[in-house]
Design an enzyme around this catalytic site. Structure first.
Site, PDB file in Angstrom:
ATOM      1  N   ASP A   1       3.099   0.270  -3.910  1.00 53.81           N
ATOM      2  CA  ASP A   1       3.336   1.710  -4.065  1.00 53.81           C
ATOM      3  C   ASP A   1       2.322   2.315  -5.027  1.00 53.81           C
ATOM      4  OD1 ASP A   1       4.340   0.692  -6.436  1.00 53.81           O
ATOM      5  OD2 ASP A   1       6.365   1.481  -6.178  1.00 53.81           O
ATOM      6  N   SER A   2       1.432   1.476  -5.535  1.00 51.32           N
ATOM      7  CA  SER A   2       0.256   1.942  -6.280  1.00 51.32           C
ATOM      8  C   SER A   2      -0.587   2.870  -5.428  1.00 51.32           C
ATOM      9  CB  SER A   2      -0.590   0.745  -6.738  1.00 51.32           C
ATOM     10  OG  SER A   2      -0.852  -0.132  -5.650  1.00 51.32           O
TER      11      SER A   2
ATOM     12  N   ASP B   1       5.884  -3.185  -0.940  1.00 54.26           N
ATOM     13  CA  ASP B   1       6.712  -2.627  -2.002  1.00 54.26           C
ATOM     14  C   ASP B   1       7.835  -1.769  -1.428  1.00 54.26           C
ATOM     15  OD1 ASP B   1       6.164  -3.383  -4.616  1.00 54.26           O
ATOM     16  OD2 ASP B   1       4.473  -2.016  -4.817  1.00 54.26           O
TER      17      ASP B   1
ATOM     18  N   LYS C   1       9.065  -6.352  -1.891  1.00 52.32           N
ATOM     19  CA  LYS C   1       9.083  -6.482  -3.357  1.00 52.32           C
ATOM     20  C   LYS C   1       9.924  -5.371  -3.972  1.00 52.32           C
ATOM     21  CE  LYS C   1       5.462  -5.513  -6.062  1.00 52.32           C
ATOM     22  NZ  LYS C   1       6.037  -4.541  -7.041  1.00 52.32           N
TER      23      LYS C   1
ATOM     24  N   GLU D   1       4.369  -8.345 -14.847  1.00 52.81           N
ATOM     25  CA  GLU D   1       3.346  -7.350 -15.154  1.00 52.81           C
ATOM     26  C   GLU D   1       3.362  -6.944 -16.618  1.00 52.81           C
ATOM     27  OE1 GLU D   1       1.716  -2.962 -13.646  1.00 52.81           O
ATOM     28  OE2 GLU D   1       3.279  -4.009 -12.518  1.00 52.81           O
TER      29      GLU D   1
END
Length: 264
Positions: free
Chosen positions: A45-46, A84, A112, A181
């Protein structure tokens, strides 16, 4: 290269082989990464930030994710595809089932989701319904407003202990992969040793079972800034295919991340 599955990644962890992962959002880059031998591709989703120009990932919806998953799938032969679940697409178990199905039908091999023990029932339900799950702990970008910005997590001992416990619970619930992360390197190592599923780090030190980077960072084309945990591999090679091959090699050999790229 043979088809990569979750079983492949688990075997790599058991044998001490490093896993290389990168994001992709279209068929062209996905094909380059697949041919270079990357083990897994994440449709992150970046894309909200690197493709749409958003300030964070929150505006991304399930339709965006399904579309880009379809695009990536068309460029991949062997690489494991992870998608995502975007912000608030798994707030309830029923939402999670419906939206995860959309991503799997679009071509994902795994979804994810971000969060700790509150996701235990959701993960159990997804796995029971045939949907593999990658969990995500540490700096979870969908919670950026709770954290007060993009900040390193787990520096306090109590928070680190809680994260280790959450990792164990997520594995017990059925998660088959775990992204870590922006956490201290020693915590990344501790979590990796505490669970039997593979851990994939991004700013989590070199002792995780693998690494992941946003492709725009790895290729030095991010329009905002280069995160501390990233490295421009394109500048060393001048060729995208060779840059990805170098990234895979540096992860495999344990040269990336170096001390310059980790949090203590």
């Amino acid at each position: 290269m043979k088809k990569i599955t979750t079983a492949t990644l688990r075997k790599m962890k058991q044998q001490g082989e490093k896993i290389s992962t990168i994001t992709a959002y279209d068929a062209s880059f996905a094909k380059i990464f697949d041919q270079a031998g990357i083990h897994a591709i994440l449709i992150g989703d970046s894309l909200g930030m690197v493709l749409q120009g958003q300030d964070d990932t929150l505006p991304v919806n399930i339709e965006h994710m399904a579309y880009h998953t379809q695009c990536v799938k068309r460029g991949v032969e062997n690489t494991l595809i992870i998608s995502d679940m975007p912000f608030m697409s798994y707030a309830t178990t029923e939402q999670a089932y419906t939206n995860a199905a959309k991503l799997m039908q679009a071509g994902a091999s795994m979804v994810k989701i971000e969060g700790g023990k509150w996701l235990v029932d959701t993960i159990k339900g997804l796995v029971e319904r045939g949907i593999p799950v990658c969990a995500h702990l540490g700096l979870t970008p969908q919670s950026v407003n709770v954290f007060g910005g993009f900040k390193v997590q787990g520096r306090e001992q109590s928070q680190a202990n809680e994260m280790i416990e959450h990792a164990k619970l997520l594995e017990a619930a059925g998660a088959q992969l775990l992204v870590l992360e922006c956490i201290p390197a020693n915590l990344g190592k501790a979590i990796s040793q505490a669970v039997s599923i593979p851990t994939i780090g991004i700013g989590a030190g070199k002792d995780t079972d693998g690494q992941i980077l946003v492709m725009h960072d790895a290729l030095g084309i991010s329009c905002s800034y280069m995160p501390k945990f990233s490295r421009n591999f394109l500048i060393d090679t001048g060729d995208i295919q060779k840059a990805v091959e170098l990234y895979i090699s540096e992860v495999t050999n344990g040269n990336f991340p170096s001390e310059d790229h980790i949090f203590n």
